[in-house]
Design an enzyme around this catalytic site. Structure first.
Site, PDB file in Angstrom:
ATOM      1  CB  ILE A 153      -1.066  -0.039   1.267  1.00 22.16           C
ATOM      2  CG1 ILE A 153      -0.539   0.059   2.480  1.00 22.16           C
ATOM      3  CG2 ILE A 153      -1.971  -1.275   1.192  1.00 22.16           C
ATOM      4  CD1 ILE A 153      -1.152   0.403   3.704  1.00 22.16           C
ATOM      5  CE1 TYR A 156       1.591  -6.439  11.832  1.00 20.94           C
ATOM      6  CE2 TYR A 156      -0.509  -7.278  12.432  1.00 20.94           C
ATOM      7  CZ  TYR A 156       0.255  -6.340  11.643  1.00 20.94           C
ATOM      8  OH  TYR A 156      -0.338  -5.648  10.615  1.00 20.94           O
ATOM      9  CE  LYS A 198       1.086  -2.524  13.055  1.00 21.88           C
ATOM     10  NZ  LYS A 198       1.044  -1.277  12.034  1.00 21.88           N
ATOM     11  CB  THR A 226       2.146  -7.103   0.227  1.00 22.78           C
ATOM     12  OG1 THR A 226       1.887  -7.371   1.617  1.00 22.78           O
ATOM     13  CG2 THR A 226       0.751  -5.879   0.051  1.00 22.78           C
TER      14      THR A 226
END
Length: 311
Positions: free
Chosen positions: A28, A181, A185, A216
């Site tokens: 992105i 992770y 976030k 991705t």
């Protein structure tokens, strides 16, 4: 309106502005960089791999016919590299309209950076914090009451699964790649709220967003397990252009300027988890981040606001 034309229309409002986006060699970040370039903005693409980042920038210039793309190389998991990047960007681009903090990764195995920090925390959170503070003078220099500068933090719906111990930010105990992770976030959302509380929204707008599960190479750095996880994620993933849509929109959207420090999904404001709205813990993270980055963010903010005061 097709997605391509939607991105182009939103990016058109970015003409003559300077946009900095991290994690820009792929996904992105690259999709947003292309949209902003096509619209006439000056875009700085930040990546870790020089060959890959330069190739992505040259491809965008070839596709758009515009030469307003620059690239910078930095290992954002290292605090010295983030600070050096900030200094280079301030020198080359003293007025920055938008900073998109997008670079991030998932690491299944725990490892520490040269600074002694757990690498997920260092890259996914502390790099956001330090680079933003480093670029505040340039952001405020570009800001006007009619068009305040903007910081956009790419977070994730994964924040809902965070299990945080503020006494063990580095997850020395109980490390898991997914846990690290998700925590990072959540930290992106806490950082968004803490920074926004310190800024006049007529000078700086701070937002966070979830791009969706994007197709991705994310997570493929973890060997066969990461590649398998990536294949499973691809079943429900969106394209990089679809994932970038909200990011591109937030850079100029009037709605985002009227509602500061919010969390956005598919251009809609969404209420994050209750934990993500805990301002006391967000302030604790702010203080810890100051100490780990060895900066005084509040003093930097005060000095930048004084230097770039609006008459």
């Amino acid at each position: 309106m097709s997605l391509h034309h939607s991105l182009r229309a939103d990016a058109a409002a970015s003409a003559q502005r300077t946009m900095v986006v991290t994690g820009a060699s792929d996904g992105i970040g690259r999709a947003a960089a292309r949209s902003w370039t096509e619209a006439g903005a000056t875009v700085v693409m930040v990546g870790r791999n020089e060959a890959k980042t330069a190739a992505a920038a040259r491809r965008i210039m070839s596709e758009t016919g515009r030469r307003t793309v620059h690239w910078e190389i930095a290992d954002l998991s290292r605090q010295d590299a983030v600070q050096a990047l900030g200094a280079r960007l301030r020198e080359a681009h003293p007025r920055i309209d938008v900073l998109a903090n997008n670079a991030g990764a998932l690491f299944l195995e725990r490892a520490e950076t040269i600074d002694g920090l757990e690498q997920t925390f260092a890259l996914n959170h502390l790099a956001y914090f330090t680079l933003t503070i480093e670029l505040l003078p340039a952001l405020l220099a570009a800001s006007t009451p009619e068009a305040p500068a903007r910081v956009i933090n790419v977070s994730s719906r994964a924040h809902q699964n965070a299990r945080v111990d503020l006494d063990d930010l580095q997850l020395v105990h109980g490390y898991g790649g997914w846990r690290a992770y998700c925590n990072s976030k959540l930290y992106n959302l806490w950082f968004t709220r803490a920074l926004a509380r310190r800024m006049d929204p007529s000078r700086l707008i701070v937002q966070a967003m979830h791009p969706g599960v994007v197709s991705t190479r994310f997570a493929t750095n973890n060997g066969w397990m990461g590649r398998l996880q990536r294949r499973l994620m691809d079943v429900v993933s969106v394209t990089p252009e679809q994932g970038a849509d909200t990011l591109v929109w937030l850079a100029t959207a009037p709605d985002a300027a009227r509602r500061n420090a919010r969390y956005w999904v598919r251009r809609r404001e969404v209420t994050p988890s209750r934990l993500a709205r805990d301002d006391e813990r967000a302030e604790r993270l702010w203080r810890e981040s100051n100490a780990l980055a060895r900066v005084d963010a509040d003093a930097t903010i005060a000095a930048a606001l004084k230097t770039h005061a609006v008459a």
